[in-house]
Scaffold this active site. Sequence first.
Site, short mmCIF file in Angstrom:
data_model
loop_
_atom_site.label_atom_id
_atom_site.label_comp_id
_atom_site.label_asym_id
_atom_site.label_seq_id
_atom_site.Cartn_x
_atom_site.Cartn_y
_atom_site.Cartn_z
N CYS A 111 2.14 -0.79 -0.66
CA CYS A 111 1.58 -0.93 0.68
C CYS A 111 1.73 -2.41 1.03
O CYS A 111 0.97 -3.24 0.53
CB CYS A 111 0.11 -0.51 0.70
SG CYS A 111 -0.71 -0.88 2.26
N CYS A 114 -1.48 -3.77 3.23
CA CYS A 114 -2.83 -3.91 2.66
C CYS A 114 -2.82 -3.39 1.23
O CYS A 114 -2.25 -4.04 0.35
CB CYS A 114 -3.91 -3.28 3.53
SG CYS A 114 -3.62 -1.60 4.12
N SER A 115 -3.44 -2.24 0.99
CA SER A 115 -3.56 -1.80 -0.40
C SER A 115 -3.68 -0.28 -0.48
O SER A 115 -4.34 0.24 -1.36
CB SER A 115 -4.80 -2.43 -1.03
OG SER A 115 -5.92 -2.15 -0.20
N CYS A 116 -3.07 0.44 0.48
CA CYS A 116 -3.20 1.89 0.53
C CYS A 116 -2.74 2.51 -0.79
O CYS A 116 -1.66 2.17 -1.29
CB CYS A 116 -2.40 2.44 1.70
SG CYS A 116 -3.03 1.83 3.28
#
Lengths: 210, 220
Positions: A111, A114-116
């Site tokens: 991702c 962000c940090s999906c």
Amino acid sequence: MSGHDHDHPHGHEHSELSETELRVRALETILTEKGYVEPAALDLLIETYEKKVGPRNGALVVAKAWTDAGYRKWLLTDANPAIASVGYAGRQGEHMVVLENTPKRHNMVVCTLCSCYPWPVLGLPPVWYKSAPYRSRAVADPRGVLADFGVELPKETEIRIWDSTSEVRYLVLPMRPAGTEGLSEERLADLVTRDSMIGTGLPKRPEDIK
Amino acid sequence: MTEGAQDMGGVRGFGKVVPEPDEPPFHADWERRAFALTLAMAMPGGWNIDMSRSARENMPPADYLSKSYYQIWLAGLEKLMAERGLAARDEIESGHALHPPKPVKRTLSPDDVSKVLYRGGPTGREPKAPARFAAGDKVRMRNIAPPTHTRLPRYVRGHVGAIELVHGSHVFPDSNATGAGENPQWLYTVCFDGRDLWGKDADRNVKVSVDAWEPYLEPA
């Protein structure tokens, strides 16, 4: 973020970290005093992702797909009900797609924004997954990133990067290692590492865990 | 935020990825509490996931890059609460509630935690119009740079790819993040050849996809 005040009581004798600790403590106190949060609910949220939901969930899904051709097909075509049938669903896994690794194609998930990450099957993401080096390089230099993990794939193998920019969450179905015929799902799940389901690693071989 | 520090795909100079063996879910107790506070406050706070992402990424690049992950979450949470008058700066500095609580619709009770997590927040919605594209279609990522939240990474902007998956109609983050409503749009996986993104000398066996809502795309 707003600027930093220099006249507050917990001044400069603290490190950056303890500054943060004090801030989090202050927030929890304020929000509890105002009746917005219940500390017992916070404890349960933490316990869920620290003790209950983690990559073992995904490993059991993968092991089932390795042993049951019908389940594998279901997982690859309609992942949510297939994963829910094993007991996993919910937040950050509402729209799952499972990606099949083959000798010709290796999938890897990132991702960049962000940090999906698919929480119900992998738990919370590791620090490296959320870090600038991974997020920046996975899309531009995936073979270099794989080398950071000690993984080298044949040059002919296509590397397919999935940048999770929506609420769709991706889980890699790694290839079943050789020499695992006859192993139970539980034993097979022991071979399935978290990184092999992100695409930055390969499953362990049976001889690795004897 | 377009062009913000969070938009990292292809940025150079961050160095090697450093995996941590046997990494724990949290590295300090304050990370546990910051994580849980963020999840729990969405209910009384009334914000959505796109507003949360927007709050986290909407900071000067030097701040974003120097904070740890949960410090970014914390900054985002403080911003969302300050905007709504739920927790003010003077309260955070003093460590106690100084102003009367604002009425909130609901809070997260311990009895509801597992139910709420299991339900999650699906973003699929009934389509308002037929899908404009189908699998195999060539599309160009539009050359747009909205000043507010978007999920269009700049490394694909202007590039041509092919529709690989059609995911149905989903909440549109660009709209949902600003409070302008869910405005559902068709969502696709668009796949690019690595050399189209990174130049002709790049690895010929790399393909990269992003998920893209229809307003990000035009026919190519």
